[in-house]
Design a protein around this motif. Sequence first.
Motif, PDB file in Angstrom:
ATOM      1  N   ALA A 146       0.827  -1.204   0.000  1.00 23.12           N
ATOM      2  CA  ALA A 146       0.000   0.000   0.000  1.00 23.12           C
ATOM      3  C   ALA A 146       0.862   1.254   0.000  1.00 23.12           C
ATOM      4  CB  ALA A 146      -0.930  -0.004   1.212  1.00 23.12           C
ATOM      5  N   VAL A 147       1.919   1.255   0.822  1.00 25.72           N
ATOM      6  CA  VAL A 147       2.804   2.418   0.901  1.00 25.72           C
ATOM      7  C   VAL A 147       3.481   2.665  -0.442  1.00 25.72           C
ATOM      8  CG1 VAL A 147       4.920   3.315   1.943  1.00 25.72           C
ATOM      9  CG2 VAL A 147       3.190   2.244   3.376  1.00 25.72           C
ATOM     10  N   VAL A 148       3.980   1.573  -1.056  1.00 28.81           N
ATOM     11  CA  VAL A 148       4.723   1.713  -2.305  1.00 28.81           C
ATOM     12  C   VAL A 148       3.800   2.096  -3.464  1.00 28.81           C
ATOM     13  CG1 VAL A 148       6.130   0.483  -3.997  1.00 28.81           C
ATOM     14  CG2 VAL A 148       6.558   0.165  -1.577  1.00 28.81           C
ATOM     15  N   THR A 149       2.623   1.478  -3.523  1.00 32.34           N
ATOM     16  CA  THR A 149       1.741   1.723  -4.667  1.00 32.34           C
ATOM     17  C   THR A 149       0.861   2.955  -4.487  1.00 32.34           C
ATOM     18  OG1 THR A 149       0.012   0.261  -3.765  1.00 32.34           O
ATOM     19  CG2 THR A 149       1.663  -0.726  -5.230  1.00 32.34           C
ATOM     20  N   PHE A 150       0.757   3.463  -3.253  1.00 29.21           N
ATOM     21  CA  PHE A 150      -0.092   4.634  -3.019  1.00 29.21           C
ATOM     22  C   PHE A 150       0.335   5.802  -3.906  1.00 29.21           C
ATOM     23  CE2 PHE A 150      -1.128   8.645  -0.982  1.00 29.21           C
ATOM     24  CZ  PHE A 150      -2.457   8.482  -0.639  1.00 29.21           C
ATOM     25  N   THR A 151       1.650   6.028  -3.974  1.00 28.90           N
ATOM     26  CA  THR A 151       2.144   7.133  -4.783  1.00 28.90           C
ATOM     27  C   THR A 151       1.814   6.928  -6.248  1.00 28.90           C
ATOM     28  OG1 THR A 151       3.952   7.487  -3.221  1.00 28.90           O
ATOM     29  CG2 THR A 151       4.190   8.455  -5.405  1.00 28.90           C
TER      30      THR A 151
ATOM     31  N   PHE B  36      11.722   3.466  -4.669  1.00 28.55           N
ATOM     32  CA  PHE B  36      10.682   3.454  -5.702  1.00 28.55           C
ATOM     33  C   PHE B  36       9.671   4.584  -5.517  1.00 28.55           C
ATOM     34  CE2 PHE B  36      12.185  -0.970  -6.234  1.00 28.55           C
ATOM     35  CZ  PHE B  36      12.463  -0.909  -7.587  1.00 28.55           C
ATOM     36  N   LEU B  37       9.494   5.056  -4.282  1.00 29.81           N
ATOM     37  CA  LEU B  37       8.672   6.252  -4.087  1.00 29.81           C
ATOM     38  C   LEU B  37       9.293   7.441  -4.817  1.00 29.81           C
ATOM     39  CD1 LEU B  37       7.616   6.238  -0.311  1.00 29.81           C
ATOM     40  CD2 LEU B  37       6.102   6.142  -2.287  1.00 29.81           C
ATOM     41  N   THR B  38      10.599   7.571  -4.675  1.00 27.82           N
ATOM     42  CA  THR B  38      11.291   8.678  -5.330  1.00 27.82           C
ATOM     43  C   THR B  38      11.208   8.553  -6.842  1.00 27.82           C
ATOM     44  OG1 THR B  38      12.826   8.771  -3.457  1.00 27.82           O
ATOM     45  CG2 THR B  38      13.456   9.964  -5.439  1.00 27.82           C
ATOM     46  N   GLU B  39      11.325   7.329  -7.356  1.00 29.03           N
ATOM     47  CA  GLU B  39      11.216   7.134  -8.802  1.00 29.03           C
ATOM     48  C   GLU B  39       9.852   7.601  -9.304  1.00 29.03           C
ATOM     49  OE1 GLU B  39      10.574   6.152 -12.630  1.00 29.03           O
ATOM     50  OE2 GLU B  39       9.330   5.230 -11.063  1.00 29.03           O
ATOM     51  N   GLU B  40       8.800   7.211  -8.597  1.00 30.87           N
ATOM     52  CA  GLU B  40       7.456   7.585  -9.027  1.00 30.87           C
ATOM     53  C   GLU B  40       7.255   9.099  -8.973  1.00 30.87           C
ATOM     54  OE1 GLU B  40       5.112   5.883 -10.301  1.00 30.87           O
ATOM     55  OE2 GLU B  40       5.638   3.799  -9.917  1.00 30.87           O
TER      56      GLU B  40
ATOM     57  N   LEU C 202      17.704   7.829  -1.547  1.00 36.08           N
ATOM     58  CA  LEU C 202      17.234   7.254  -0.283  1.00 36.08           C
ATOM     59  C   LEU C 202      17.007   8.351   0.758  1.00 36.08           C
ATOM     60  CD1 LEU C 202      19.461   4.050   0.007  1.00 36.08           C
ATOM     61  CD2 LEU C 202      17.065   4.210  -0.695  1.00 36.08           C
ATOM     62  N   GLY C 203      17.840   9.383   0.743  1.00 35.31           N
ATOM     63  CA  GLY C 203      17.656  10.486   1.687  1.00 35.31           C
ATOM     64  C   GLY C 203      16.333  11.195   1.484  1.00 35.31           C
ATOM     65  N   PHE C 204      15.853  11.213   0.255  1.00 35.20           N
ATOM     66  CA  PHE C 204      14.546  11.811  -0.045  1.00 35.20           C
ATOM     67  C   PHE C 204      13.414  10.833   0.240  1.00 35.20           C
ATOM     68  CE2 PHE C 204      10.992  12.718  -2.851  1.00 35.20           C
ATOM     69  CZ  PHE C 204      10.834  14.089  -2.735  1.00 35.20           C
ATOM     70  N   GLY C 205      13.570   9.584  -0.219  1.00 32.94           N
ATOM     71  CA  GLY C 205      12.455   8.651  -0.218  1.00 32.94           C
ATOM     72  C   GLY C 205      12.199   7.917   1.081  1.00 32.94           C
TER      73      GLY C 205
ATOM     74  N   GLY D 113       9.032  18.817  -4.103  1.00 33.14           N
ATOM     75  CA  GLY D 113      10.408  18.484  -3.760  1.00 33.14           C
ATOM     76  C   GLY D 113      11.055  17.584  -4.793  1.00 33.14           C
ATOM     77  N   ALA D 114      10.284  16.625  -5.325  1.00 32.75           N
ATOM     78  CA  ALA D 114      10.818  15.727  -6.349  1.00 32.75           C
ATOM     79  C   ALA D 114      11.134  16.495  -7.629  1.00 32.75           C
ATOM     80  CB  ALA D 114       9.818  14.611  -6.639  1.00 32.75           C
ATOM     81  N   THR D 115      10.355  17.526  -7.931  1.00 34.01           N
ATOM     82  CA  THR D 115      10.645  18.354  -9.101  1.00 34.01           C
ATOM     83  C   THR D 115      11.949  19.120  -8.903  1.00 34.01           C
ATOM     84  OG1 THR D 115       8.272  18.615  -9.564  1.00 34.01           O
ATOM     85  CG2 THR D 115       9.768  20.216 -10.569  1.00 34.01           C
ATOM     86  N   LEU D 116      12.149  19.659  -7.702  1.00 38.11           N
ATOM     87  CA  LEU D 116      13.412  20.341  -7.405  1.00 38.11           C
ATOM     88  C   LEU D 116      14.586  19.370  -7.501  1.00 38.11           C
ATOM     89  CD1 LEU D 116      12.223  22.454  -4.324  1.00 38.11           C
ATOM     90  CD2 LEU D 116      12.632  23.285  -6.655  1.00 38.11           C
ATOM     91  N   LEU D 117      14.378  18.165  -7.003  1.00 40.82           N
ATOM     92  CA  LEU D 117      15.414  17.135  -7.077  1.00 40.82           C
ATOM     93  C   LEU D 117      15.719  16.782  -8.527  1.00 40.82           C
ATOM     94  CD1 LEU D 117      17.250  14.961  -5.847  1.00 40.82           C
ATOM     95  CD2 LEU D 117      15.222  13.515  -5.558  1.00 40.82           C
TER      96      LEU D 117
END
Length: 264
Positions: A88-93, A176-180, A208-211, A234-238
């Motif tokens: 659920a955590v991984v697929t929620f994003t 994988f959260l960061t990838e999404e 990993l520091g972000f995700g 934040g992911a856009t800035l990254l």
Amino acid sequence: MRDLGAGFSYLIKGQRWVARHGRWFGFGLIPGLITLVVYAGALIGLGYGADDLVAWATPFADDWSSPWLGLLRTTLTVLVFALGLFLAVVTFTAVTLLVGQPFYESLSEEVDRTEGGEVPESGLPLWRELWISARDSIRILVRVTLYAVLLFALGFIPVVGQTVVPVIGFCVTGYFLTEELTAVALQRRGMVLADRLVLLRGRRMLILGFGVPLGLAFLVPFVAVFLMPGAVAGATLLARDLVAPPAEDEDASPSPSPYSVNTD
């Protein structure tokens, strides 16, 4: 270790960005609220039905004496629910991004616009963007499922299964959260899934520091919904910094060419 701290700083910067742009924060809440209702119902159903599922899957233990029967099925019930929570955590994003594709595309473009520089646009029709997002999300989900099954099996190893395996699980979740999340900005820059994965693998500690902190925060009910707009920002800035060309040292004088001729 520096990259870990830098990755976390992007998460904070994203939350600060939406705090300064309240309209976009409210705009970005809508997809998360829709997805939360669906996932909450699914997890509640799993919580009520996990013990029945385990009992159905372990008929060989029906004749076991106490306390072994209860110990086995209680452990498996906890693991089944933990697996469901992990997925659920991984697929929620992924699901939230798919539901909120138009919302988050607009939010990401606004971040690029306010930060200056180029504001890339995919130029694709909405149906095409949704198809690409859905296709890539399924590919990521397959990878995540394989990791989940492996980690679920490793969870039965004494000590290691209760210490090392959860840590690895959160690292997988964070990656994988960061990838999404970065996919929203990177797709607009013409990067396909394979290229994005190569890009992220080159900066694993930053990712990993972000995700990982975000994945941990997503375990708290309702937190994921309120963090999603800032997470996209934040992911856009990254993503902007990941694809930015390396800065040139203006103070460094160019090295002389071996073919230069001294005219003195």
